[in-house]
Design an enzyme around this catalytic site. Structure first.
Site, PDB file in Angstrom:
ATOM      1  N   GLY A 100     106.747 124.702  61.607  1.00 43.11           N
ATOM      2  CA  GLY A 100     107.184 123.395  61.534  1.00 43.11           C
ATOM      3  C   GLY A 100     108.776 123.438  62.368  1.00 43.11           C
ATOM      4  O   GLY A 100     108.845 124.367  63.349  1.00 43.11           O
ATOM      5  N   SER A 101     109.510 122.452  61.934  1.00 44.55           N
ATOM      6  CA  SER A 101     110.862 122.483  62.833  1.00 44.55           C
ATOM      7  C   SER A 101     111.530 123.532  62.367  1.00 44.55           C
ATOM      8  O   SER A 101     111.816 124.096  61.295  1.00 44.55           O
ATOM      9  CB  SER A 101     111.394 120.976  62.457  1.00 44.55           C
ATOM     10  OG  SER A 101     111.921 121.202  61.151  1.00 44.55           O
ATOM     11  N   GLU A 129     107.624 129.787  62.300  1.00 39.43           N
ATOM     12  CA  GLU A 129     107.152 129.736  63.746  1.00 39.43           C
ATOM     13  C   GLU A 129     107.537 128.369  64.148  1.00 39.43           C
ATOM     14  O   GLU A 129     106.970 127.320  63.519  1.00 39.43           O
ATOM     15  CB  GLU A 129     105.650 129.813  63.567  1.00 39.43           C
ATOM     16  CG  GLU A 129     104.986 129.404  64.979  1.00 39.43           C
ATOM     17  CD  GLU A 129     103.524 129.638  64.938  1.00 39.43           C
ATOM     18  OE1 GLU A 129     102.732 128.500  65.354  1.00 39.43           O
ATOM     19  OE2 GLU A 129     102.815 130.484  64.386  1.00 39.43           O
ATOM     20  N   CYS A 157     103.839 124.203  70.251  1.00 42.58           N
ATOM     21  CA  CYS A 157     105.395 125.009  70.103  1.00 42.58           C
ATOM     22  C   CYS A 157     105.512 125.682  71.496  1.00 42.58           C
ATOM     23  O   CYS A 157     106.588 125.923  71.768  1.00 42.58           O
ATOM     24  CB  CYS A 157     105.430 125.771  69.027  1.00 42.58           C
ATOM     25  SG  CYS A 157     104.079 127.038  68.834  1.00 42.58           S
ATOM     26  N   GLU A 214     112.893 120.701  72.570  1.00 42.45           N
ATOM     27  CA  GLU A 214     111.504 120.731  72.776  1.00 42.45           C
ATOM     28  C   GLU A 214     110.940 119.105  72.770  1.00 42.45           C
ATOM     29  O   GLU A 214     111.367 118.570  71.698  1.00 42.45           O
ATOM     30  CB  GLU A 214     110.971 121.462  71.485  1.00 42.45           C
ATOM     31  CG  GLU A 214     109.364 121.277  71.679  1.00 42.45           C
ATOM     32  CD  GLU A 214     108.830 122.353  70.399  1.00 42.45           C
ATOM     33  OE1 GLU A 214     107.768 122.766  70.485  1.00 42.45           O
ATOM     34  OE2 GLU A 214     109.519 122.107  68.963  1.00 42.45           O
TER      35      GLU A 214
END
Length: 460
Positions: free
Chosen positions: A212-213, A233, A267, A362
């Protein structure tokens, strides 16, 4: 109750019950109880058999699982079918890995003090795994977090993304149907973020798997119980360099796939494309022509290439970033329009400012930015300029150029003539610096979820 809706039109699919603090405590106690009882640990052959049966059950429901991914997550059906196939193979991968999952001999007799001794290591499960997952691969990410835990014998409590819980709930139910006792794999759907943090930071948890973030992941990492391990991640702003020697007839498709797969909600999605001046006009023309042909529509249709973003507010955010970039001097080459409450037109921006959000953060949406360069080392420096680093690409037929870029790009993996979003489930997958911590990939996660124990025997 948690209402689950279709990503494309926000129509309700289901309602699922949520868990409160008492439910969390019950699940943690159950996991702790089975892990503490070493005599009750499932032997490897049973874990392999459970995983094989689980894969077979998933295979029998392949079409249903793919359609569910498309509905709750918004991934186009062709890609959802690929995700389901990968998830089934991932379960097999975890079972296969156990055949070679072993300790090692520690050499003795290398000094007089170590004579007449034999030492070896074994691998033991680390303990309770808390897994917090993301929406963008609602089945395959669950497999990456849960199948390794099942394989090595760790009790796991998995919290899916609130937007996409159905794939996770079904996967865990199938694991139980395959013969895994419930305390070894439990789902957790909390009422709020506070309970998710309570799960991750509980002193009984030995390993946190978080996807996640970066803001949330690093915050949880700082609050882990002493001795707990983690794998984080997060995202990146993946760069691709297109050298003058690149074969434009062959690279447009992989570049577009890297940038617009799952509407850019990946991602390692290609976001920044650095193109040599000598081919920049030709490359850009071809890129725009292909992007304009992308079909954005209902993800459950077989010919859809780009689906919705996961929430309408994400469309708002992407539109805001694009407008900001254009006001700051970028050229809007194509796209830039909201198509519906949940969909955004695939977009190409040319030369946005270096400090624009589209250049530094991102975007997690269907937008790529193209920048010109004259010198390879300058392109590499610009690609490496951000505090995030994950996967990168170099497109070139000149092997010297390709290897120079591969050696100098700050990335955990550099793809040569393949998109930044390429991944197989058995390869190492890791963010660097702010992009993550630890290494993903099923075999690597299995190693992280275990710890070595050395056993030493003194011979008379």
């Amino acid at each position: 109750m948690l209402k689950v809706v279709q990503a494309i039109d926000r129509a309700q699919i289901a309602e699922v019950a949520t868990d409160d603090a008492a439910a969390l405590e019950h699940k943690l106690q159950a996991a702790a109880r089975v892990f503490k009882d070493r005599d009750g640990w499932l032997p490897p052959h049973q874990r392999i058999a459970i995983l094989r049966r689980l894969a077979a059950l998933m295979d029998a429901r392949r079409d249903h699982l793919a359609l569910q991914i498309a509905r709750e997550g918004g991934k186009p059906l062709p890609d959802a079918i690929v995700e389901t196939t990968r998830a089934i193979d991932g379960v097999h991968n975890a079972a296969d890995e156990l055949r070679n999952f072993a300790g090692r001999e520690i050499p003795m007799g290398l000094s007089a003090a170590a004579e007449n001794r034999w030492a070896f290591t074994t691998r033991e499960p680390i303990g309770i795994v808390a897994a917090i997952s993301a929406f963008n691969h609602p089945l395959n990410l669950i497999v990456h977090q849960v199948a390794p835990a099942i394989a090595v014998g760790c009790p796991v409590i998995i919290k899916p993304a609130s937007a996409t819980p159905l794939s996770c709930l079904e996967f865990v139910a199938l694991a139980h149907e395959a013969g895994l006792p419930e305390p070894w794999c439990q789902t957790f759907l909390p009422d709020g973020n506070e309970l998710a943090e309570a799960l991750a930071t509980d002193k009984r948890v030995a390993f946190l798997s978080f996807i996640g973030s970066a803001r949330v992941g690093w915050s949880l990492h700082a609050k882990l119980a002493h001795g707990a391990r983690s794998a984080l991640e997060h995202g990146g702003v993946a760069p691709a360099i297109v050298d003058r020697s690149a074969d434009l007839d062959k690279i447009i498709e992989p570049v577009v796939k890297g940038g617009y797969y799952h509407a850019g909600q990946v991602c390692v999605s290609t976001q920044r494309i650095f193109v040599h001046n000598a081919i920049a006009d030709d490359f850009t023309e071809r890129l725009i022509a292909r992007v304009e042909k992308l079909r954005t529509a209902d993800p459950t249709l077989k010919d859809t290439e780009v689906g919705p973003l996961i929430q309408p507010r994400e469309v708002d955010r992407v539109a805001e970033w694009v407008d900001e970039a254009v006001k700051g001097g970028a050229t809007l080459a194509t796209g830039g329009e909201r198509l519906s409450e949940t969909t955004y037109q695939p977009t190409v921006l040319l030369d946005p400012a270096a400090d624009a959000r589209i250049s530094t953060l991102e975007v997690f949406g269907p937008v790529v930015a193209v920048y010109r360069y004259a010198d390879l080392d300058d392109a590499i420096a610009r690609a490496n300029a951000l505090p995030v680093a994950f996967q990168a690409s170099i497109f070139a037929q000149d092997i010297d150029i390709a290897m120079r870029a591969a050696n100098r790009l700050d990335a955990s993996a550099v793809m040569i003539n393949d998109p930044t979003a390429f991944r197989t489930d058995w390869m190492p997958f890791a963010g660097r610096r702010e992009s993550g911590y630890g290494t993903g990939g099923i075999p690597y996660t299995m190693r992280d979820m275990t710890q070595e124990k050395m056993i030493l025997m003194r011979r008379s």
